[in-house]
Design an enzyme around this catalytic site. Sequence first.
Site, PDB file in Angstrom:
ATOM      1  CE  LYS A 130      -2.490   0.292   3.649  1.00 33.20           C
ATOM      2  NZ  LYS A 130      -1.637   1.146   4.521  1.00 33.20           N
TER       3      LYS A 130
ATOM      4  CB  THR B 126       5.183   0.122  -2.527  1.00 36.70           C
ATOM      5  OG1 THR B 126       5.957  -0.411  -1.454  1.00 36.70           O
ATOM      6  CG2 THR B 126       6.008   0.128  -3.808  1.00 36.70           C
TER       7      THR B 126
ATOM      8  NE  ARG C  37      -0.272   5.324   8.882  1.00 36.34           N
ATOM      9  CZ  ARG C  37      -0.405   4.068   9.269  1.00 36.34           C
ATOM     10  NH1 ARG C  37      -0.782   3.785  10.498  1.00 36.34           N
ATOM     11  NH2 ARG C  37      -0.161   3.075   8.445  1.00 36.34           N
TER      12      ARG C  37
ATOM     13  CE  LYS D 127       2.779  -2.174   8.830  1.00 36.61           C
ATOM     14  NZ  LYS D 127       3.670  -1.092   8.382  1.00 36.61           N
TER      15      LYS D 127
ATOM     16  CB  ALA E  60      -4.872   1.607  11.057  1.00 34.77           C
TER      17      ALA E  60
ATOM     18  CG  PHE F 139      -3.207  -2.403   9.530  1.00 39.59           C
ATOM     19  CD1 PHE F 139      -2.101  -3.142   9.141  1.00 39.59           C
ATOM     20  CD2 PHE F 139      -3.220  -1.861  10.808  1.00 39.59           C
ATOM     21  CE1 PHE F 139      -1.032  -3.354  10.024  1.00 39.59           C
ATOM     22  CE2 PHE F 139      -2.167  -2.069  11.692  1.00 39.59           C
ATOM     23  CZ  PHE F 139      -1.078  -2.820  11.293  1.00 39.59           C
TER      24      PHE F 139
ATOM     25  CG  PHE G 219       4.062 -10.026  -6.969  1.00 46.23           C
ATOM     26  CD1 PHE G 219       5.118 -10.346  -6.139  1.00 46.23           C
ATOM     27  CD2 PHE G 219       3.105  -9.131  -6.499  1.00 46.23           C
ATOM     28  CE1 PHE G 219       5.237  -9.785  -4.875  1.00 46.23           C
ATOM     29  CE2 PHE G 219       3.207  -8.574  -5.238  1.00 46.23           C
ATOM     30  CZ  PHE G 219       4.284  -8.896  -4.425  1.00 46.23           C
TER      31      PHE G 219
ATOM     32  CD1 TRP H  23       8.964  -2.975  -4.219  1.00 46.89           C
ATOM     33  CD2 TRP H  23      10.050  -3.887  -5.960  1.00 46.89           C
ATOM     34  NE1 TRP H  23      10.106  -3.571  -3.740  1.00 46.89           N
ATOM     35  CE2 TRP H  23      10.797  -4.137  -4.781  1.00 46.89           C
ATOM     36  CE3 TRP H  23      10.540  -4.347  -7.171  1.00 46.89           C
ATOM     37  CZ2 TRP H  23      11.993  -4.831  -4.785  1.00 46.89           C
ATOM     38  CZ3 TRP H  23      11.739  -5.055  -7.188  1.00 46.89           C
ATOM     39  CH2 TRP H  23      12.456  -5.296  -6.011  1.00 46.89           C
TER      40      TRP H  23
END
Length: 556
Positions: free
Chosen positions: A71, A73, A94, A105, A273, A301, A381, A409
């Site tokens: 998210k 990225t 954030r 994480k 979150a 999230f 991907f 990415w």
Amino acid sequence: MLTDIEIAQNAELYPIKEVAASIGIKEDDLELYGKYKAKLSEEYINSVKENKDGKLILVTAINPTPAGEGKTTVTVGLGQAFAKLGKKAVIALREPSLGPCFGIKGGAAGGGNSQVVPMDELNLHFTGDFHAITSANNLLAAMLDNHMQQGNALRIDPKRIIHKRCLDMNDRALRNIVIGLGKRTDGVTREDGFVITVATEIMAILCLAEDIKDLRDRLSKIIVAYNYDNEPVTAADLKCVGAMTALLKDAIKPNMVQTLEHTPAIVHGGPFANIAHGCNSVRATKTALKIADYVITEAGFGADLGAEKFFDIKCRKAGLKPDACVLVATVRALKYNGGVDKASLGTENLEALSKGIVNLEKHIENIQQYGVPIVVAINRFVSDSDKELSFIEDFCRERGCEFSLTEVWEKGGEGGADLAGKLIKTIEEKPSEFKFLYPDELSLKDKINTVATSIYGADGVTYSKEAEKALEKITSMGFSNLPVCMAKTQYSLSDDQTLLGRPTGFTVNIREVYVSAGAGFVVAITGSIMTMPGLPKSPAAERIDVSEDGFITGLF
């Protein structure tokens, strides 16, 4: 293949004053923290308040899985893509918490060629905002305990203290502690505990405050305890609001950094979150809207947590109206929701995809309840098959959503050009009809029930005896008009993290409720959610080091 931190450390960074100049911000408008970081001055923030607002785009996602969604990225890559299209864009994010950085994480600066830099500094101490919040919170705790030690004129009931100390670290051993042991002069002996800094009310207050005056007013309303007559005791009663404000006077100023492609990024505040409201500061978002044509922000999230709180808490409190929403997913994550184990996610599996895509479906339906147009972004991907991608595209279009493949990415802004173009078209052709999920005047129980049934898909809500009593007390104190902030696992639409996909036939259990009077919402804690996380068996901290020439390794 280079790691994220290697890509970030090999990048050419522009001096932050040059990045700021690209959107009309002068060096005198900045408070520099070295060469590549700065805070926006109060004078500058006030000078742009009458500017016309740009367009506000929220980036959210399906429920997170071990397969990854990307998210942040996508958020960073999208900002870079708008810049490549010649648009004046700013990203509003954030700040990362140290707890997840050293836990499981990782950081929160994006990835690959769509990162915010300097990545290592951003993920660690940055400009000291979290340290200031931690200090202000713990000053309040110290003043409370000192007041009881010095005679307890406010008649604080030591069994009814609700304010906890904090630390920006995952440390389960601090969840429940006893303080004041030792001599009589060492304080009143009582049970206490720590929460992680990003779960504190002061973090929420900093992120919702409009200015220093509003910050001070909100701090004064923090309920720290109840006295023997069951009356609230506030930070104002403890006479430490001025000192707390002094600790936060610089932290309230938004920070500016840059992406790998030198797009301006305002990074400020960082409430979790799954515990708090999961959005960057109102000041950051509002300032960005005054200086850019397009502002791309994110909420933490999945959409059941971050987006719901962005809409029902942040937008309600700040008067914001989002113009579009990006819903991020991956083929791999949807197959994981369909029952495929992590090792087999690279194999084409349309049956599992058709089972797992119901998670995406529910999030689409949820966002549509708010009247905000959606573009579904699939983070591509190499293992994704054409059949799988076509299946998702058809699925989205049947539900009235635009669809875009992103490769940010790998390709940075270029990989998000299609998404940016479709957002521009969506905003022009489908004006937002944003509305809240529930009105202010609804009872707290009805608000909780609305979120649980309409957003999570629950059959209903159950309450512990303690939660029932707390709701009665909060309502009697006049706080029933506040929005609710649900503390829930991020891994499932339900309050049981093992229920993937789109669970049905479940109820949500509320075990604890308390009012964050300064922040302006009521927190309802569900299931087994913890306000102080713990480290995993193999923490990321085990793999982080510093080379002899001072380069940090292992941070991601």
